[in-house]
Write a protein that holds these residues in place. Sequence first.
Motif, mmCIF file in Angstrom:
data_model
loop_
_atom_site.group_PDB
_atom_site.id
_atom_site.type_symbol
_atom_site.label_atom_id
_atom_site.label_comp_id
_atom_site.label_asym_id
_atom_site.label_seq_id
_atom_site.Cartn_x
_atom_site.Cartn_y
_atom_site.Cartn_z
ATOM 1 N N GLU A 70 0.812 -1.223 0.000
ATOM 2 C CA GLU A 70 0.000 0.000 0.000
ATOM 3 C C GLU A 70 0.843 1.269 0.000
ATOM 4 N N GLY A 71 1.866 1.297 -0.859
ATOM 5 C CA GLY A 71 2.649 2.509 -1.051
ATOM 6 C C GLY A 71 3.771 2.750 -0.063
ATOM 7 N N ARG A 72 3.981 1.846 0.875
ATOM 8 C CA ARG A 72 5.087 2.028 1.821
ATOM 9 C C ARG A 72 6.412 1.984 1.059
ATOM 10 N N LEU A 73 7.366 2.805 1.499
ATOM 11 C CA LEU A 73 8.678 2.863 0.873
ATOM 12 C C LEU A 73 9.414 1.547 1.119
ATOM 13 N N VAL A 74 9.975 0.975 0.054
ATOM 14 C CA VAL A 74 10.634 -0.327 0.135
ATOM 15 C C VAL A 74 12.091 -0.207 -0.255
ATOM 16 N N VAL A 75 12.949 -0.863 0.514
ATOM 17 C CA VAL A 75 14.348 -1.034 0.154
ATOM 18 C C VAL A 75 14.523 -2.503 -0.212
ATOM 19 N N ASP A 76 14.978 -2.746 -1.440
ATOM 20 C CA ASP A 76 15.258 -4.104 -1.901
ATOM 21 C C ASP A 76 16.657 -4.465 -1.392
ATOM 22 N N ASN A 77 16.744 -5.427 -0.462
ATOM 23 C CA ASN A 77 18.035 -5.796 0.129
ATOM 24 C C ASN A 77 19.070 -6.225 -0.906
ATOM 25 N N PHE A 78 18.616 -6.729 -2.035
ATOM 26 C CA PHE A 78 19.549 -7.153 -3.085
ATOM 27 C C PHE A 78 19.799 -6.043 -4.109
ATOM 28 N N PHE A 79 19.019 -4.969 -4.044
ATOM 29 C CA PHE A 79 19.133 -3.818 -4.942
ATOM 30 C C PHE A 79 18.925 -4.207 -6.408
ATOM 31 N N GLU A 87 25.203 1.154 -11.894
ATOM 32 C CA GLU A 87 26.399 1.971 -11.709
ATOM 33 C C GLU A 87 27.492 1.224 -10.953
ATOM 34 N N THR A 88 27.093 0.437 -9.975
ATOM 35 C CA THR A 88 28.074 -0.213 -9.096
ATOM 36 C C THR A 88 28.486 -1.592 -9.575
ATOM 37 N N GLY A 89 27.620 -2.247 -10.353
ATOM 38 C CA GLY A 89 27.869 -3.655 -10.671
ATOM 39 C C GLY A 89 27.537 -4.496 -9.460
ATOM 40 N N ARG A 90 28.019 -5.709 -9.470
ATOM 41 C CA ARG A 90 27.719 -6.635 -8.371
ATOM 42 C C ARG A 90 28.275 -6.112 -7.049
ATOM 43 N N LEU A 91 27.447 -6.195 -6.024
ATOM 44 C CA LEU A 91 27.830 -5.756 -4.683
ATOM 45 C C LEU A 91 28.006 -6.971 -3.775
ATOM 46 N N SER A 92 28.943 -6.878 -2.864
ATOM 47 C CA SER A 92 29.126 -7.955 -1.889
ATOM 48 C C SER A 92 28.013 -7.878 -0.855
ATOM 49 N N PRO A 93 27.768 -8.960 -0.122
ATOM 50 C CA PRO A 93 26.757 -8.907 0.946
ATOM 51 C C PRO A 93 27.029 -7.783 1.949
ATOM 52 N N ARG A 94 28.292 -7.567 2.276
ATOM 53 C CA ARG A 94 28.619 -6.509 3.235
ATOM 54 C C ARG A 94 28.312 -5.119 2.674
ATOM 55 N N GLU A 95 28.601 -4.915 1.395
ATOM 56 C CA GLU A 95 28.283 -3.628 0.765
ATOM 57 C C GLU A 95 26.772 -3.407 0.742
ATOM 58 N N ARG A 96 26.027 -4.470 0.438
ATOM 59 C CA ARG A 96 24.558 -4.348 0.449
ATOM 60 C C ARG A 96 24.051 -4.020 1.843
ATOM 61 N N PHE A 118 17.399 -16.164 14.589
ATOM 62 C CA PHE A 118 17.714 -15.823 13.208
ATOM 63 C C PHE A 118 18.814 -16.731 12.657
ATOM 64 N N VAL A 119 18.466 -17.457 11.613
ATOM 65 C CA VAL A 119 19.407 -18.264 10.841
ATOM 66 C C VAL A 119 19.147 -17.882 9.383
ATOM 67 N N GLY A 120 19.893 -16.915 8.900
ATOM 68 C CA GLY A 120 19.614 -16.308 7.607
ATOM 69 C C GLY A 120 19.696 -17.238 6.419
ATOM 70 N N TYR A 121 18.792 -17.015 5.499
ATOM 71 C CA TYR A 121 18.774 -17.772 4.245
ATOM 72 C C TYR A 121 19.879 -17.314 3.309
ATOM 73 N N TYR A 122 20.069 -16.005 3.221
ATOM 74 C CA TYR A 122 20.968 -15.426 2.233
ATOM 75 C C TYR A 122 22.149 -14.741 2.916
ATOM 76 N N PRO A 123 23.342 -14.769 2.285
ATOM 77 C CA PRO A 123 24.498 -14.067 2.847
ATOM 78 C C PRO A 123 24.233 -12.581 3.093
ATOM 79 N N THR A 124 23.474 -11.945 2.203
ATOM 80 C CA THR A 124 23.161 -10.523 2.389
ATOM 81 C C THR A 124 22.362 -10.308 3.667
ATOM 82 N N GLU A 125 21.395 -11.164 3.932
ATOM 83 C CA GLU A 125 20.603 -11.011 5.153
ATOM 84 C C GLU A 125 21.449 -11.269 6.396
#
Length: 159
Positions: A70-79, A87-96, A118-125
């Motif tokens: 419903e219009g809430r601002l979203v940040v895509d963790n993977f960008f 502009e950046t190309g592939r980012l590391s999990p730490r950069e993300r 918490f047992v994260g699925y993805y390295p970025t998370e």
Amino acid sequence: AGWGVGLVAAAGLVVLALPPGDVWSVHATQQRYTDCRVGARESALDWLHTTPPETSFAISDAGLVPARAEGRLVVDNFFLNEPLIQETGRLSPRERADLVHRRGPDVLVLSSRDDRRFVGYYPTERAIYDHPAMSQYRLAHVAQGRGATCGYHLMVFRR
């Protein structure tokens, strides 16, 4: 030529009738996925709808939840949905993780294999969770997927 066509058709029917590629197994897998992951996403979405409309949130599986937020601002963790990645190309999990925390979302939605810790699925998370700025967030909700074998949960952290 007639035998060849018939043989190919028979082989195709065998593939569609025997696991793991048979129609029934594929349907069952799709149903488990829907029950498990979509169930967790719908639960997280229900929780987000209890927040003020100006609430911002970050999420990795940026499909269903942002589309129905419903219009809430979203940040895509993977960008992946951001021009920045061009502009950046592939980012590391730490950069993300640094970028996510720099954007300062009110809520972080992180997928976990365990609903108790918490047992994260993805390295970025995992990088987002391990980031020093995570100390500003507290667990507010655990969105559990449906199904006895579901190991997909969305942990919702709020500032």
